[in-house]
Design an enzyme around this catalytic site. Sequence first.
Site: not given
Length: 255
Positions: A161, A194
Amino acid sequence: MRIAGTSALVVGAAGGLGEATVRRLHAAGAAVVVADLADDKGKALEEELGVRYVRTDATDEADVRSAVAEAEALAPLRISVDAHGGPASGGRLVGRDGDPLGLAGFRQTVDIYLTGVFNVMRLAAAAMARQEPVDGDGGRGVIVNTASIAAYEGQIGQLPYAAAKGGVVSMTLVAARDLSPLGIRVVTIAPGTFLTPAYGKAGDQLEAHWGPQVPHPRRMGRSPEYASLVQHICENDYLNGEVVRLDGALRFPPK
């Protein structure tokens, strides 16, 4: 650049960051195309807001071309926002059992999180290049991509990632330079942690874990804060070739 009267392509529009962006750009007067694979959420947004939903796999050329064409049919395409996600492999480069991290998972993660961004960016840029300039500076549009602070401080087990998001960061300045003769800006947002609706009840646990680690404000980010930054990027013509961290000054620890 004025948002009203333009069309905007939002890829990954059914996710938390994407949905907030759709709502923000729609409220600012853009004709928005919701590009995603989540049919139920996409159609619900279409019905609620009057936007257009186009089923779109960011890694598929034909899908993205169709979404771009839909946006062009609504109004001049001047905004492209890519916030799509997908499965990401993880694990240590060499596990405790001595086995190396799988190659297939790495390739899949890079395909989704890096190649997909490249695919959307190149096709959206080609469409923007066909539009007439909207100002004395020759501006035609803006592309907003989404990376992650993992591009800078990837945690243990995040190598695929982090590599993919690092690629998105690295493309930003080069793409801005490539597209400068066409009047197309490129800016990347690198979010921290988030809290989005996708987490459901698990969001409370994530907030309890990550919130205290954020210097200020001491909480996870909220999707409207991402969308607000997208709008500012669209409207501020001097923002170009930059990666903007949106993280409350958080720096990921090793794990």
